[in-house]
Scaffold this active site. Structure first.
Site, PDB file in Angstrom:
ATOM      1  N   ARG A  69     -14.043  30.643   9.891  1.00  0.00           N
ATOM      2  CA  ARG A  69     -14.065  32.188  10.079  1.00  0.00           C
ATOM      3  C   ARG A  69     -12.608  32.450   9.731  1.00  0.00           C
ATOM      4  O   ARG A  69     -11.567  31.954  10.165  1.00  0.00           O
ATOM      5  CB  ARG A  69     -14.416  32.611  11.572  1.00  0.00           C
ATOM      6  CG  ARG A  69     -15.786  32.450  11.722  1.00  0.00           C
ATOM      7  CD  ARG A  69     -16.358  32.993  13.057  1.00  0.00           C
ATOM      8  NE  ARG A  69     -15.457  32.179  14.218  1.00  0.00           N
ATOM      9  CZ  ARG A  69     -15.688  32.504  15.549  1.00  0.00           C
ATOM     10  NH1 ARG A  69     -16.663  33.321  15.754  1.00  0.00           N
ATOM     11  NH2 ARG A  69     -15.040  31.750  16.451  1.00  0.00           N
ATOM     12  N   ASP A  97      -9.785  36.131  10.457  1.00  0.00           N
ATOM     13  CA  ASP A  97      -9.856  37.252  11.039  1.00  0.00           C
ATOM     14  C   ASP A  97      -9.644  38.628  10.210  1.00  0.00           C
ATOM     15  O   ASP A  97      -9.446  38.170   8.928  1.00  0.00           O
ATOM     16  CB  ASP A  97      -8.925  37.405  11.995  1.00  0.00           C
ATOM     17  CG  ASP A  97      -8.848  36.526  13.335  1.00  0.00           C
ATOM     18  OD1 ASP A  97     -10.229  36.170  13.658  1.00  0.00           O
ATOM     19  OD2 ASP A  97      -7.918  35.894  14.009  1.00  0.00           O
ATOM     20  N   ARG A 106      -1.535  32.432  14.062  1.00  0.00           N
ATOM     21  CA  ARG A 106      -0.596  33.653  14.226  1.00  0.00           C
ATOM     22  C   ARG A 106       0.296  33.558  15.373  1.00  0.00           C
ATOM     23  O   ARG A 106       1.525  34.261  15.531  1.00  0.00           O
ATOM     24  CB  ARG A 106      -1.579  35.028  14.187  1.00  0.00           C
ATOM     25  CG  ARG A 106      -2.092  35.204  12.648  1.00  0.00           C
ATOM     26  CD  ARG A 106      -3.217  36.149  12.874  1.00  0.00           C
ATOM     27  NE  ARG A 106      -2.861  37.528  13.233  1.00  0.00           N
ATOM     28  CZ  ARG A 106      -3.630  38.455  13.597  1.00  0.00           C
ATOM     29  NH1 ARG A 106      -5.123  38.269  13.526  1.00  0.00           N
ATOM     30  NH2 ARG A 106      -3.355  39.694  14.231  1.00  0.00           N
TER      31      ARG A 106
END
Length: 244
Positions: free
Chosen positions: A49, A51, A194
């Site tokens: 996945r 974001d 991040r």
């Protein structure tokens, strides 16, 4: 037959890879397109996945179909039908038990920072104008390779069976006014890259010291780590499989 599909996307207009009930996703757009072109019904299973706003220059998914098709013709049709921010590279048959997510042995991400304002890359990199000590940022990045538990960099309230990841490389490179952070691991937690970048930025700004990275990791506390940098500078650049 099971097939792998290799593709790329610019994530600006999407709420990430995974299908969502009230938001547009890459998985939804690509699944609908392949179903239409192949005149079949199936769901694409992605390598992982990403974001909302995150990009992928190298991504894989698999699908099952009994429809016989010309691979090159389907690639051509898909690239003509899909929006300009999704591109198909390859489609190829794999073993019936091959899995795009679970068979991946490593993934590589890059985070792109512009140190000088660039009007042509506002959706593709993060503009950061303050002076950074890149040497210290690289010293801190090396410390990541000494640890396995990265709960401190994980999004809170995440349902995972373990916070352990094996990081094999983590480094910064400066090319003119573009600063790129590269990190590879066997798996990543939600928001992990991040959060790592934001923490290393704090080292570069000399808000924290290099050795503080150890304290942050060992705390297992997201509140001790740095801020989460904006999504639009992040790219999934490589997914590794033992048979590709």
């Amino acid at each position: 037959m099971r097939y792998f599909i290799e593709f790329a996307y610019k994530g600006t207009n999407y709420h990430g890879w995974q299908m969502q009930p009230e938001a547009i996703s890459v998985q939804e757009v690509l699944t609908k397109a392949t179903n239409l072109i192949l005149k079949d019904t199936f769901e694409l299973v992605g390598a992982g996945r990403t974001d909302a706003g995150v990009h992928a220059s190298n991504m894989y998914a698999h699908f099952d179909t009994e429809v016989f098709f010309d691979i090159n013709e389907v690639i051509r049709k898909l690239n003509s039908y899909l929006p300009e921010d999704i591109a198909i590279f390859e489609i190829f048959p794999v073993a019936a038990d091959a899995h795009a997510r679970f068979d991946a042995t490593a993934r590589t991400y890059e985070y792109h920072i512009n140190l000088k304002k660039n009007v042509f890359s506002k959706d593709l990199s993060w503009y950061h104008f303050r002076k950074l000590n890149i040497e210290k940022m690289n010293e801190a990045a090396k410390i990541l390779l000494e640890y396995e538990d990265f709960e401190c960099f994980s999004k809170t309230h995440t349902d995972v069976f373990t916070f352990n990841c094996t990081i094999t490389e983590a480094f910064w490179q400066l090319n003119n006014n573009q600063l790129v952070f590269t990190i590879s691991a066997n798996r990543f937690l939600r928001n992990m890259v991040r959060a790592i970048v934001g923490t290393l930025i704090n080292v570069g700004l000399e808000k924290i010291q290099v050795e503080d990275i150890r304290t942050i990791i060992e705390s297992k506390n997201r509140g001790k780590a740095g801020f989460s940098v904006p999504a639009h500078g992040l790219y999934l650049t490589k997914v590794t499989y033992p048979y590709i």
